[in-house]
Design a protein around this motif. Structure first.
Motif, PDB file in Angstrom:
ATOM      1  N   ALA A 342       0.939  -1.354  -0.061  1.00 24.05           N
ATOM      2  CA  ALA A 342       0.092   0.221   0.102  1.00 24.05           C
ATOM      3  C   ALA A 342       0.872   1.072  -0.229  1.00 24.05           C
ATOM      4  O   ALA A 342       1.962   1.177   0.592  1.00 24.05           O
ATOM      5  N   ILE A 343       0.350   2.022  -0.680  1.00 18.49           N
ATOM      6  CA  ILE A 343       0.863   3.657  -0.823  1.00 18.49           C
ATOM      7  C   ILE A 343      -0.094   4.473  -0.576  1.00 18.49           C
ATOM      8  O   ILE A 343      -1.227   4.502  -1.130  1.00 18.49           O
ATOM      9  N   GLY A 344      -0.120   5.666   0.581  1.00 18.74           N
ATOM     10  CA  GLY A 344      -1.218   6.461   0.360  1.00 18.74           C
ATOM     11  C   GLY A 344      -0.794   7.710   1.440  1.00 18.74           C
ATOM     12  O   GLY A 344       0.388   7.774   1.964  1.00 18.74           O
ATOM     13  N   SER A 345      -1.592   8.629   1.586  1.00 19.83           N
ATOM     14  CA  SER A 345      -1.422   9.910   2.192  1.00 19.83           C
ATOM     15  C   SER A 345      -2.867  10.428   2.636  1.00 19.83           C
ATOM     16  O   SER A 345      -3.865  10.209   1.926  1.00 19.83           O
ATOM     17  N   ARG A 346      -2.903  10.957   3.686  1.00 16.45           N
ATOM     18  CA  ARG A 346      -3.933  12.068   4.069  1.00 16.45           C
ATOM     19  C   ARG A 346      -3.537  13.440   3.974  1.00 16.45           C
ATOM     20  O   ARG A 346      -2.697  13.899   4.289  1.00 16.45           O
ATOM     21  N   ALA A 347      -4.139  14.141   2.731  1.00 17.63           N
ATOM     22  CA  ALA A 347      -3.851  15.322   2.254  1.00 17.63           C
ATOM     23  C   ALA A 347      -4.228  16.421   3.005  1.00 17.63           C
ATOM     24  O   ALA A 347      -5.138  16.225   3.920  1.00 17.63           O
ATOM     25  N   PHE A 348      -3.824  17.513   2.500  1.00 16.94           N
ATOM     26  CA  PHE A 348      -4.244  18.707   3.231  1.00 16.94           C
ATOM     27  C   PHE A 348      -5.480  19.015   2.686  1.00 16.94           C
ATOM     28  O   PHE A 348      -5.990  18.514   1.769  1.00 16.94           O
ATOM     29  N   ASP A 349      -6.274  19.995   3.409  1.00 19.23           N
ATOM     30  CA  ASP A 349      -7.574  20.501   3.071  1.00 19.23           C
ATOM     31  C   ASP A 349      -7.897  20.960   1.593  1.00 19.23           C
ATOM     32  O   ASP A 349      -6.939  21.737   1.099  1.00 19.23           O
ATOM     33  N   GLY A 350      -8.723  20.355   0.643  1.00 20.12           N
ATOM     34  CA  GLY A 350      -8.804  20.837  -0.583  1.00 20.12           C
ATOM     35  C   GLY A 350      -8.120  20.129  -1.597  1.00 20.12           C
ATOM     36  O   GLY A 350      -8.382  20.609  -2.882  1.00 20.12           O
ATOM     37  N   VAL A 351      -6.955  19.346  -1.186  1.00 24.58           N
ATOM     38  CA  VAL A 351      -6.272  18.747  -2.236  1.00 24.58           C
ATOM     39  C   VAL A 351      -6.895  17.903  -3.196  1.00 24.58           C
ATOM     40  O   VAL A 351      -7.584  16.908  -2.666  1.00 24.58           O
ATOM     41  N   ASN A 352      -6.730  18.011  -4.567  1.00 25.35           N
ATOM     42  CA  ASN A 352      -7.446  16.940  -5.422  1.00 25.35           C
ATOM     43  C   ASN A 352      -6.623  15.873  -5.384  1.00 25.35           C
ATOM     44  O   ASN A 352      -5.523  15.762  -5.560  1.00 25.35           O
ATOM     45  N   LEU A 353      -7.359  14.635  -5.232  1.00 20.33           N
ATOM     46  CA  LEU A 353      -6.615  13.423  -5.020  1.00 20.33           C
ATOM     47  C   LEU A 353      -6.029  12.911  -6.445  1.00 20.33           C
ATOM     48  O   LEU A 353      -5.240  12.091  -6.318  1.00 20.33           O
ATOM     49  N   ASN A 354      -6.517  13.536  -7.422  1.00 27.04           N
ATOM     50  CA  ASN A 354      -5.725  13.157  -8.888  1.00 27.04           C
ATOM     51  C   ASN A 354      -4.293  13.668  -8.599  1.00 27.04           C
ATOM     52  O   ASN A 354      -3.623  13.136  -9.338  1.00 27.04           O
ATOM     53  N   ASP A 355      -4.297  14.773  -8.114  1.00 28.14           N
ATOM     54  CA  ASP A 355      -2.759  15.528  -7.888  1.00 28.14           C
ATOM     55  C   ASP A 355      -2.058  14.886  -7.110  1.00 28.14           C
ATOM     56  O   ASP A 355      -0.654  14.528  -7.395  1.00 28.14           O
TER      57      ASP A 355
END
Length: 949
Positions: A342-355
């Motif tokens: 698995a590779i993953g991350s909890r992004a900053f607010d409003g980050v598009n997960l496509n990016d």
């Protein structure tokens, strides 16, 4: 499948690690050796027994691992393995209902159980004189349990498991992610296609007949490993094991379960709008291989190489360059029949997960082109060595490791081969498995986003199905009688009477040495040479308490910044230097102090302390790193705003301390206060408040006092300064005992916090107060746990205790209960707390005294536990022999003394109740509790404007 050996096997396990590191232009090799003696044999009924003799302290750990996990369940009857983990603590023919938990607590022991995809383990650690009693109890569960199952017990434990599921999944941000992954990664019917906790519908439909069928198939001696580790006589152990387990009949032969790796014929994308989440989350999963497959070790290492450290490719791209998230993870998880990467991350607010996905692929491309160095690999390997020793620092660590290797590798000594294979992994191995399993391969991706932010999910994602159980008021009453009658199973020995404790238990606290440097820094030392390890901490009083009230979170940001490089090392170079020593260094800010901690092999202590010296005296103060650390802190604050436990804690602290007290706020600060903080504020805090006169150094490990004292000469240059501490008045709500309510719409659980400010941490009554609380809420043998979980099934756990602060130590009782029994739980809490003091008897006092005195045998086992003793002495100005003094007071305490303590520090008329739950269904029900009408709180209002309903 493990081999069933009918002969006695004696083995001697010796681990020798060859650690490579690049220094200058050459390669150095050095070895560290750890030896573990064990004796393995198999009873005629198939039970495999492993005995490890360890006479370093007077206790013993017993572990029983059954080779049955959720992968042995059938579709339509999922969750049974985990359910049985719960059931086996309830009853057995000779031990009796509820007595397993009670007995372990009375013995001063600790216990627990765990279930995962492939196995179920039960374990206890007790003083060594209680070994026979524990074997009597464990054998009773294995061979004399099933007749005690009743409809009432079955239904009650169903509610406990439901509470666990709601607490960990339904009521938890991102809690459904695992379900979505498993359901869509594996084909229907695959043993890993459901979660360990299973389907609540399956569980609700389970009957006593279903339970008996599962038990009779899987819970036999021929499907188990029994490990006994600690201060034991091996010949005596063999006799006892034969006595209690030898007559148990084997079950049917268990078939070997063959590997069934997942196969993705196309990339699959799923999304879920999570009503409890505040931030977008992406996880990408690739199928890999089962445990101990030849490629599994390289895949494990690949996960570390991709994200471990600031040099790693994914960290550089995602965190540092594109600033899409505060952190990124990658790991391989190989289980018995299949594995995933698995590779993953909890992004900053409003980050598009496509990016974010594009950044992950960019990081992987960089990994392909730039690779990693031999030094990177050596750093990870030496870290494994340090981790191994830390894991073996307790008898439980040894017992659980031996049980796992015996069950899943067929040999407890496989730990040698396991570690050797990890140590022998090459750069070529890692690139090979990357190309074989990850590069250009199909994957499954989950996009979890806050409700209303569907535009952030991966393009082409399909809406995931999740299962949430409806909460219906009054729908879960248990209609059955609690009593059950059964005929006792015949035994060749008398099992009706618990065996007595053997001999006289005696133990002494470790010898503590102390000193003081010329600049005022105190020094505490304990020599412990069982392992070639050291652990130490340097604690500076102050912490959050010295924050500017408009900039709360300064100390918490400072603890992060101190690990972001030094004047002479970039953040990456500092991390590399720590890693090459196989060490761990951390800085942590709490309410009242900042602690720098270190853990390493003893031979590397001086070099590790060199780095601590550099971290302490030469901060880097890098503006770019400060911006990153601050963004990460704000990200964490935003996440906690969706967590019901964090919400309850924040409101509870404001009620206890008053909104003008600094402790009314979390140590991390609020979005408003953290936004106010600049790098200059951190410098100002550091320059004003870091003084050796407020510092203490605590050392435990395999170096003598003279060596450690000499090593501290480097701190002579640290000049003392005058530090001004503010004064805060505790202004608890003054309306007497009241109830406060926070609306958490659609909550499946209600969080309940109850308490008051009791005393300061240096109060001479603190130890007596902990004694008085023991029966109420200190662990699973307490009244709260027994009544709210075991008898009522309202919760997964309920506890109480005192938190030690110098400036206002609170007494707290708490639980997370299913939503539809919120009112009943509040009433039960209140009934117990109102009557606890007046009902406290001399028998309660005697039982408490015995349990605590015996449990002290486990206080001196690990390096971390010993460091904690030293930190208590320095932080709360306790006498060097405070443990013996506390024991002396305990031995003379009467029930009248306990009642007085309860009345003064746990006064039910001064307790505040805070409930976080679903307002539309629960608020009106909380009228007429004897606590007045609920005062409704808006958690987003920093000023805590309280409004009566």
């Amino acid at each position: 499948m493990k081999a069933l050996l009918k002969n006695r096997l004696v083995a001697f396990l010796s681990l020798a690690f060859i650690i490579s590191s690049c220094t200058g232009g050459g390669e150095e090799k050095e070895s560290a050796e750890f030896k573990l003696n064990y004796d393995k044999y198999t009873l005629d009924n198939g039970l495999e027994v492993v005995v490890h003799k360890d006479v370093s302290d007077p206790k013993v750990a017993v572990a029983v691992l059954y080779h049955v996990g959720s992968n042995r369940e059938k579709p339509g009857k999922t969750g049974f393995a985990h359910f049985f983990e719960h059931m086996l603590f309830q009853n057995s023919e000779n031990v009796g209902a509820g007595n397993f938990i009670k007995n372990i607590n009375d013995l001063g022991g600790t216990f627990n159980g765990g279930t995962w995809t492939d196995g179920t383990i039960y374990y206890e650690t007790v003083p060594s004189d209680a070994l026979e009693k524990v074997l009597w109890m464990e054998s009773d569960r294995m061979g004399f349990f099933i007749n005690t199952i009743s409809d009432w017990g079955l239904e009650n434990e169903k509610q406990v498991v439901k509470n666990e599921k709601r607490q960990g999944v339904d009521n938890n941000p991102y809690g459904h992610k695992s379900y979505v992954k498993l359901k869509n990664l594996y084909p229907e019917g695959h043993p890993y296609s459901w979660s360990v906790i299973g389907s609540l519908e399956d569980l609700q439909n389970a009957t006593v007949a279903d339970v008996k069928e599962f038990y009779n198939k899987w819970y036999g001696p021929n499907n188990a490993t029994l490990v006994i580790a600690g201060d034991v006589d091996e010949a005596e152990v063999k006799t006892l094991v034969e006595k209690y387990f030898g007559e148990l009949e084997p079950r049917e032969e268990i078939e070997t379960i063959k590997p069934q790796p997942a196969v993705l014929d196309q990339t699959k994308l799923f999304y879920h709008e999570d009503k409890f989440a505040n931030l977008p989350d992406l996880e990408m999963t690739w199928p890999t291989v089962e445990q101990y497959h030849p490629d599994s070790w390289a895949l494990n290492m690949l996960g570390q190489v991709l994200t471990d450290g600031k040099k790693s490719a994914l960290y550089k791209v995602i965190v540092e360059e594109k600033k899409l998230a505060p952190r990124v993870f990658a790991y391989n998880s190989s289980a018995e029949i299949a594995g995933t990467f698995a590779i993953g991350s909890r992004a900053f607010d409003g980050v598009n997960l496509n990016d974010l996905r594009a950044a992950i692929f960019e990081g992987l491309q960089r990994f392909e082109s730039e690779g990693f160095s031999d030094a990177d690999l050596a750093r990870i390997k030496i870290g494994q060595e340090t981790g191994f020793y830390n894991g073996m620092s307790s008898v439980f660590g040894k017992a659980s490791s031996l049980a796992n290797y015996n069950t899943f590798a067929g040999d407890p000594g496989f730990i040698v081969e396991d570690l050797e294979k990890s140590q022998n992994i090459t750069r070529e191995d890692i690139m090979r498995v990357y190309n074989k399993y990850i590069k250009d391969k199909n994957y499954l991706a989950t996009s979890f986003v806050p409700v209303g932010q569907k535009e952030l999910v991966l393009e082409g994602s399909e809406k995931a199905s999740v299962v949430e159980e409806a909460i219906v008021q009054g729908a879960e009453a248990n209609p059955y009688d609690q009593g059950v009658t059964f005929g006792k199973t015949a035994s060749r020995i008398d099992r009706s009477v618990a065996p007595p404790l053997k001999g006289t238990l005696s133990f002494d606290p470790p010898a503590i040495n102390s000193d003081k440097l010329a600049n005022g820094m105190k020094v505490f030392h304990i020599f412990q040479d069982e392992l070639p390890m050291v652990q130490f901490s340097l604690r500076i009083k102050g912490g959050m308490f010295l924050d500017d009230p408009s900039k709360i979170g300064t100390a918490a940001l400072l603890d992060n910044m101190m690990m972001e490089g030094t004047a002479n090392k970039t953040p990456q170079e500092l991390q590399e230097a720590i890693g090459q020593l196989g060490a761990r260094i951390s800085v942590f800010a709490s309410k009242e102090y900042i602690t720098i901690s270190g853990n390493s092999l003893a031979k590397n202590y001086d070099k590790v302390l060199d780095l601590v010296e550099e971290i302490l005296f030469e901060p880097r103060w890098d503006e770019a790193e400060f911006d990153r650390v601050k963004s990460s802190a704000l990200n964490s604050i935003q996440q906690s705003a969706a967590n019901p436990n964090a919400i309850a804690s924040n409101v509870f602290n404001k009620v206890l301390y008053g909104k003008d007290h600094i402790f009314a706020y979390p140590t991390s600060g609020t979005a408003e206060t953290v936004n106010n903080i600049t790098l200059d504020d951190l410098k100002d805090y550091y320059n004003k408040n870091f003084s050796p006169s407020l510092a203490s150094f605590h050392f435990v490990g395999a170096l003598d006092e003279a060596t450690v004292t000499t090593s501290l000469n480097r701190f002579d240059k640290w000049e003392a300064k005058e530090v001004t501490f503010p004064e805060y008045e505790i202004q608890s709500a003054n309306e007497g005992s009241r109830i406060y309510f926070v609306d958490y719409p659609d909550a499946k659980q209600s969080v309940i916090n109850i308490g008051s400010i009791s005393m300061n941490g240096d109060n001479e009554d603190f130890a007596a107060a902990e004694v008085a609380n023991y029966r109420l809420g200190d662990g699973s043998g307490s009244m709260l746990f027994k009544q709210l979980r075991l008898e009522k099934g309202y919760t997964y756990g309920a506890y109480s205790g005192f938190s030690r602060n110098m400036n206002g130590a609170p007494f707290t009782a708490s639980s997370s209960v299913r939503s539809n029994v919120t009112r009943e739980s509040v009433d039960l809490f209140k009934e117990i707390l109102d009557n606890y003091g007046k009902n406290f008897t001399q028998e309660d006092m005697e039982n408490t005294r015995t349990s605590i005195l015996r449990s002290n045998t486990q206080s001196y086992e690990t390096l971390g536990g010993l460091v904690g003793i030293l930190q208590n002495i320095s932080t709360y100005d306790l006498p060097m022999d405070y443990i013996k003094r506390d024991e002396s007071k305990l031995k003379s305490m009467t029930s009248e003394d306990a009642q007085k303590i309860i009345g003064e520090y746990m006064d039910p008329d001064k307790l505040f109740y805070v409930v976080v739950g679903d307002g539309k269904t629960q608020l009106n029900l909380l009228n007429n509790t004897g606590l007045g009408k609920p005062i409704v709180v808006n958690p987003k209002d920093e000023k805590l404007e309280l409004k009566k309903k």
